[in-house]
Design a protein around this motif. Structure first.
Motif, PDB file in Angstrom:
ATOM      1  N   HIS A 154       0.860  -1.187   0.000  1.00  0.00           N
ATOM      2  CA  HIS A 154       0.000   0.000   0.000  1.00  0.00           C
ATOM      3  C   HIS A 154       0.897   1.238   0.000  1.00  0.00           C
ATOM      4  N   SER A 180      -9.072  -5.376   0.297  1.00  0.00           N
ATOM      5  CA  SER A 180      -7.716  -4.865   0.493  1.00  0.00           C
ATOM      6  C   SER A 180      -7.650  -3.411   0.089  1.00  0.00           C
ATOM      7  N   ARG A 182      -5.811   0.024  -1.770  1.00  0.00           N
ATOM      8  CA  ARG A 182      -5.230   0.342  -3.061  1.00  0.00           C
ATOM      9  C   ARG A 182      -3.706   0.254  -2.996  1.00  0.00           C
ATOM     10  N   ALA A 190       1.024  -3.717  -6.243  1.00  0.00           N
ATOM     11  CA  ALA A 190      -0.006  -4.720  -5.965  1.00  0.00           C
ATOM     12  C   ALA A 190       0.597  -6.085  -5.647  1.00  0.00           C
ATOM     13  N   TYR A 194       0.152  -8.155  -2.116  1.00  0.00           N
ATOM     14  CA  TYR A 194      -0.310  -9.538  -2.003  1.00  0.00           C
ATOM     15  C   TYR A 194       0.632 -10.343  -1.104  1.00  0.00           C
ATOM     16  N   HIS A 237     -10.902 -10.364  -1.773  1.00  0.00           N
ATOM     17  CA  HIS A 237      -9.792 -10.134  -2.700  1.00  0.00           C
ATOM     18  C   HIS A 237      -8.715 -11.211  -2.638  1.00  0.00           C
ATOM     19  N   PHE A 247      -4.990 -11.434  -8.130  1.00  0.00           N
ATOM     20  CA  PHE A 247      -5.057 -10.278  -7.233  1.00  0.00           C
ATOM     21  C   PHE A 247      -4.454  -9.048  -7.901  1.00  0.00           C
ATOM     22  N   ARG A 251      -6.440  -5.715  -8.644  1.00  0.00           N
ATOM     23  CA  ARG A 251      -6.047  -4.518  -7.918  1.00  0.00           C
ATOM     24  C   ARG A 251      -5.686  -3.388  -8.871  1.00  0.00           C
ATOM     25  N   ARG A 254      -8.909  -2.119 -10.498  1.00  0.00           N
ATOM     26  CA  ARG A 254      -9.707  -1.408  -9.511  1.00  0.00           C
ATOM     27  C   ARG A 254      -9.093  -0.051  -9.152  1.00  0.00           C
ATOM     28  N   ASP A 255      -7.781  -0.026  -8.934  1.00  0.00           N
ATOM     29  CA  ASP A 255      -7.127   1.211  -8.523  1.00  0.00           C
ATOM     30  C   ASP A 255      -7.241   2.287  -9.593  1.00  0.00           C
TER      31      ASP A 255
END
Length: 294
Positions: A154, A180, A182, A190, A194, A237, A247, A251, A254-255
């Motif tokens: 993160h 989770s 961003r 990412a 993970y 996630h 993942f 991620r 999504r981010d």
């Protein structure tokens, strides 16, 4: 996890404080065998539009520590938050204790020192904090041996702090239905996130996990406590054996859709200084807005 001093028999006394404007949960963590305690991820109140800072949230924590007759030994920041301002120095001024954060704070300071065009007077060596934790470093909260786990992804400086049978995850992990955090901030990654989550989920199944944020997905009531076992089983996630490849793909997609946190500009300036508000040449508190800098 054999390299970490896990003390599941020490049942930490955890009291939560929810800050609705930032959806942040702060904690008082007490040693069950003494009056020693720590505070995790405190919040300083900011009316950004008015440029006004207050300490109502911190006052509640301070009052509770005094009401319970506790001895504050540590004020822990799990990372440099981008969505709220830390009240660590205000709490320290009132109750004492040492302010601690992960040693990779220096990477964050270097990165954002450039973005905010900080001068040479801004130290980028983490010296604003009383302690810089390395992975596996231990500290005492009374008779509890707390320890720090490096969990980058993160941000580079993210750490999970474990005290007895309680672990405070910062933004590394959310409640099972929240997933989770961003990983698209400068220094985030990412794949690294993970790996860090898997590290947390290798703690004992019965380890209690306490979140730094919750947003009540689907309209449910705000919650902040779960377990390693529950996260492994049902985190949306990473639970149920989801692969690193899946993942990372999720991620990143999504981010790319997420808005910039509304308090990121003031939060970073304050939090990389251990909660101190920067000042101008005349000593007046002031915050910068770097145009097109983020």
């Amino acid at each position: 996890m054999s390299n970490y001093p896990i003390e599941m028999s020490m049942v930490a006394d955890v009291e939560a404080f929810f800050d609705a404007p930032t959806n942040t949960i702060s904690y008082i963590v007490k040693d069950p065998t003494s009056n020693a305690c720590a505070v995790i991820d405190s919040v300083m109140d900011l009316d950004y539009a008015a440029g006004r800072i207050t300490h109502d949230s911190a006052v509640k924590i301070i009052a509770r520590v005094r009401e319970r007759g506790l001895d504050l030994q540590w004020i822990i920041e799990t990372h440099v938050h981008a969505d709220h301002l830390s009240a660590a120095p205000y709490i320290q001024d009132n109750l004492g204790g040492k302010i601690g954060i992960g040693e990779k704070i220096m990477i964050v300071q270097e990165t954002f020192g450039k973005i905010f065009n900080e001068g040479t007077e801004f130290q980028r060596d983490g010296s604003q904090f009383d302690a810089l934790f390395k992975d596996g470093d231990t500290y005492q909260v009374g008779n509890i041996t707390g320890f720090a786990m490096a969990t980058p992804g993160h941000t580079p400086a993210c750490m999970v702090h474990v005290m007895g049978n309680a672990a405070f995850t910062g933004d590394t992990l959310f409640m099972p239905d929240g997933g989770s955090a961003r990983a698209d901030f400068p220094g985030g990654d990412a794949g690294t996130l993970y790996d860090s989550i898997m590290k947390v989920l290798s703690l004992p199944d019965e380890m209690r996990l306490f979140m730094c944020h919750d947003y009540g997905p689907g309209g449910r009531e705000i919650a902040w406590e779960t377990t390693v076992a529950e996260e492994k089983r049902s985190n949306i996630h990473v639970g149920g054996g989801k692969s690193k490849e899946d993942f990372v793909r999720f991620r990143q997609e999504r981010d790319a859709q997420l808005a910039v946190p509304k308090l990121i500009i003031p939060s970073l300036q304050v939090n990389m200084r251990a909660g101190e508000v920067p000042t101008d040449k005349d000593g007046h508190p002031v915050l910068k807005v770097p145009v097109n800098g983020l």
